[in-house]
Design a protein around this motif. Sequence first.
Motif, PDB file in Angstrom:
ATOM      1  N   LEU A 219       0.851  -1.184   0.000  1.00  0.00           N
ATOM      2  CA  LEU A 219       0.000   0.000   0.000  1.00  0.00           C
ATOM      3  C   LEU A 219       0.886   1.232   0.000  1.00  0.00           C
ATOM      4  CD1 LEU A 219      -0.261   1.592   3.024  1.00  0.00           C
ATOM      5  CD2 LEU A 219      -1.317  -0.576   3.599  1.00  0.00           C
ATOM      6  N   ALA A 220       0.364   2.293  -0.570  1.00  0.00           N
ATOM      7  CA  ALA A 220       1.048   3.584  -0.560  1.00  0.00           C
ATOM      8  C   ALA A 220       0.323   4.499   0.413  1.00  0.00           C
ATOM      9  CB  ALA A 220       1.073   4.193  -1.959  1.00  0.00           C
ATOM     10  N   TYR A 221       1.087   5.274   1.132  1.00  0.00           N
ATOM     11  CA  TYR A 221       0.550   6.169   2.158  1.00  0.00           C
ATOM     12  C   TYR A 221       1.002   7.588   1.840  1.00  0.00           C
ATOM     13  CZ  TYR A 221       0.331   8.406   6.812  1.00  0.00           C
ATOM     14  OH  TYR A 221       0.110   9.253   7.864  1.00  0.00           O
ATOM     15  N   VAL A 222       0.047   8.497   1.739  1.00  0.00           N
ATOM     16  CA  VAL A 222       0.349   9.900   1.448  1.00  0.00           C
ATOM     17  C   VAL A 222      -0.294  10.756   2.524  1.00  0.00           C
ATOM     18  CG1 VAL A 222       0.211  11.753  -0.245  1.00  0.00           C
ATOM     19  CG2 VAL A 222       0.337   9.370  -1.017  1.00  0.00           C
ATOM     20  N   GLU A 223       0.499  11.525   3.212  1.00  0.00           N
ATOM     21  CA  GLU A 223       0.009  12.318   4.339  1.00  0.00           C
ATOM     22  C   GLU A 223      -0.291  13.748   3.912  1.00  0.00           C
ATOM     23  OE1 GLU A 223       1.969  13.478   8.560  1.00  0.00           O
ATOM     24  OE2 GLU A 223       1.916  11.334   8.074  1.00  0.00           O
ATOM     25  N   MET A 224      -1.387  14.286   4.467  1.00  0.00           N
ATOM     26  CA  MET A 224      -1.752  15.682   4.252  1.00  0.00           C
ATOM     27  C   MET A 224      -1.669  16.407   5.585  1.00  0.00           C
ATOM     28  SD  MET A 224      -4.973  15.039   1.668  1.00  0.00           S
ATOM     29  CE  MET A 224      -5.707  13.769   2.697  1.00  0.00           C
ATOM     30  N   LEU A 225      -2.056  17.661   5.632  1.00  0.00           N
ATOM     31  CA  LEU A 225      -1.965  18.415   6.878  1.00  0.00           C
ATOM     32  C   LEU A 225      -2.869  17.845   7.960  1.00  0.00           C
ATOM     33  CD1 LEU A 225      -1.769  22.188   5.868  1.00  0.00           C
ATOM     34  CD2 LEU A 225      -0.056  20.857   7.115  1.00  0.00           C
ATOM     35  N   ASP A 226      -4.075  17.416   7.574  1.00  0.00           N
ATOM     36  CA  ASP A 226      -5.042  17.001   8.584  1.00  0.00           C
ATOM     37  C   ASP A 226      -5.650  15.637   8.299  1.00  0.00           C
ATOM     38  OD1 ASP A 226      -6.433  17.709   6.357  1.00  0.00           O
ATOM     39  OD2 ASP A 226      -7.893  18.992   7.363  1.00  0.00           O
ATOM     40  N   ASP A 227      -5.026  14.849   7.469  1.00  0.00           N
ATOM     41  CA  ASP A 227      -5.567  13.532   7.131  1.00  0.00           C
ATOM     42  C   ASP A 227      -4.498  12.775   6.353  1.00  0.00           C
ATOM     43  OD1 ASP A 227      -7.292  11.408   6.893  1.00  0.00           O
ATOM     44  OD2 ASP A 227      -8.928  12.556   6.002  1.00  0.00           O
ATOM     45  N   ALA A 228      -4.823  11.585   5.920  1.00  0.00           N
ATOM     46  CA  ALA A 228      -3.910  10.796   5.112  1.00  0.00           C
ATOM     47  C   ALA A 228      -4.715   9.958   4.142  1.00  0.00           C
ATOM     48  CB  ALA A 228      -3.034   9.910   5.992  1.00  0.00           C
ATOM     49  N   VAL A 229      -4.071   9.560   3.053  1.00  0.00           N
ATOM     50  CA  VAL A 229      -4.701   8.719   2.050  1.00  0.00           C
ATOM     51  C   VAL A 229      -3.944   7.393   1.987  1.00  0.00           C
ATOM     52  CG1 VAL A 229      -5.283   8.444  -0.391  1.00  0.00           C
ATOM     53  CG2 VAL A 229      -5.478  10.694   0.698  1.00  0.00           C
ATOM     54  N   TYR A 230      -4.681   6.305   2.025  1.00  0.00           N
ATOM     55  CA  TYR A 230      -4.116   4.972   1.886  1.00  0.00           C
ATOM     56  C   TYR A 230      -4.516   4.439   0.517  1.00  0.00           C
ATOM     57  CZ  TYR A 230      -3.455   5.128   6.956  1.00  0.00           C
ATOM     58  OH  TYR A 230      -3.087   5.482   8.226  1.00  0.00           O
ATOM     59  N   LEU A 231      -3.543   4.167  -0.325  1.00  0.00           N
ATOM     60  CA  LEU A 231      -3.808   3.684  -1.677  1.00  0.00           C
ATOM     61  C   LEU A 231      -3.464   2.204  -1.758  1.00  0.00           C
ATOM     62  CD1 LEU A 231      -2.142   6.636  -3.608  1.00  0.00           C
ATOM     63  CD2 LEU A 231      -4.568   6.362  -3.047  1.00  0.00           C
TER      64      LEU A 231
END
Length: 268
Positions: A219-231
């Motif tokens: 899985l790929a993990y991309v972090e944002m300022l107030d959340d994250a996306v799991y691909l």
Amino acid sequence: MELARARAESKLSMTKAAALVGVTKAKIANIELGRQTPSAEDIRRLLTVYGAEQRSILRLTALAKRTEEANWWTTRSNAVPRWFTIFAGLERLADREFVYEPHLVPGLLQTPEYAAAVTAESLMVRADRHEDVVKFREARGKRLTDPDGPLTLHCITTKWALEMAIGTPDMRRAQLEHLVKMASLPTVTIQILRPEDGTHAVHATGAFVILEIDSVSKLAYVEMLDDAVYLTDRARVATYQAGANDLQRVALSPARSLDLVHRMIADL
């Protein structure tokens, strides 16, 4: 994640799947977005409804049980957001991790002092939680020297990140010396990107992580300022993997990266 792919292959909508399993549509959505960690029983029931192969059901439920066992330390922490504790739990289960962090020393390789200095400047961490966040980061880092199965880590950061004026010169020197120490581990690889090395495939994006779990799932993990996306979609993960491969091609080799760190230490 694999549950989302299995549902898509079954051609069931979230609404229909929720009705068949006896849960809410919101729960299925949160699980598929990585905002809620499913229990082993959740996985068994969902995959059964989706008509998944028994082998897949057994493998994923076993993995979920390992997650429940590994998550004991993250679920007790109120210092970091829930979406990050999910990542930390998955990280504890991973066999391999690739990290691209262009702005800072990657978290798993930070000294407590460096981590404290970075946390002190964060607008996302309450002042009374700074110490807890640093301890949380230290706990994650212990996975690199776990005698029962250390995490294999490949990090790429930038010369700019290592030169950033964080804390005192002595603290920065200690951080660079720590990188040298960690690079000596057989399971840790560190590469450094310099401006003169030119462009690469992910020059327009920021930090990201690829986790390989149980030598099967990625899985790929991309972090944002107030959340994250799991691909977890294979095609999207493959795109990030291609980016990781290109970063490895452009960055200094591990040996030359280590030479650069030694020179930076001498210059401080």
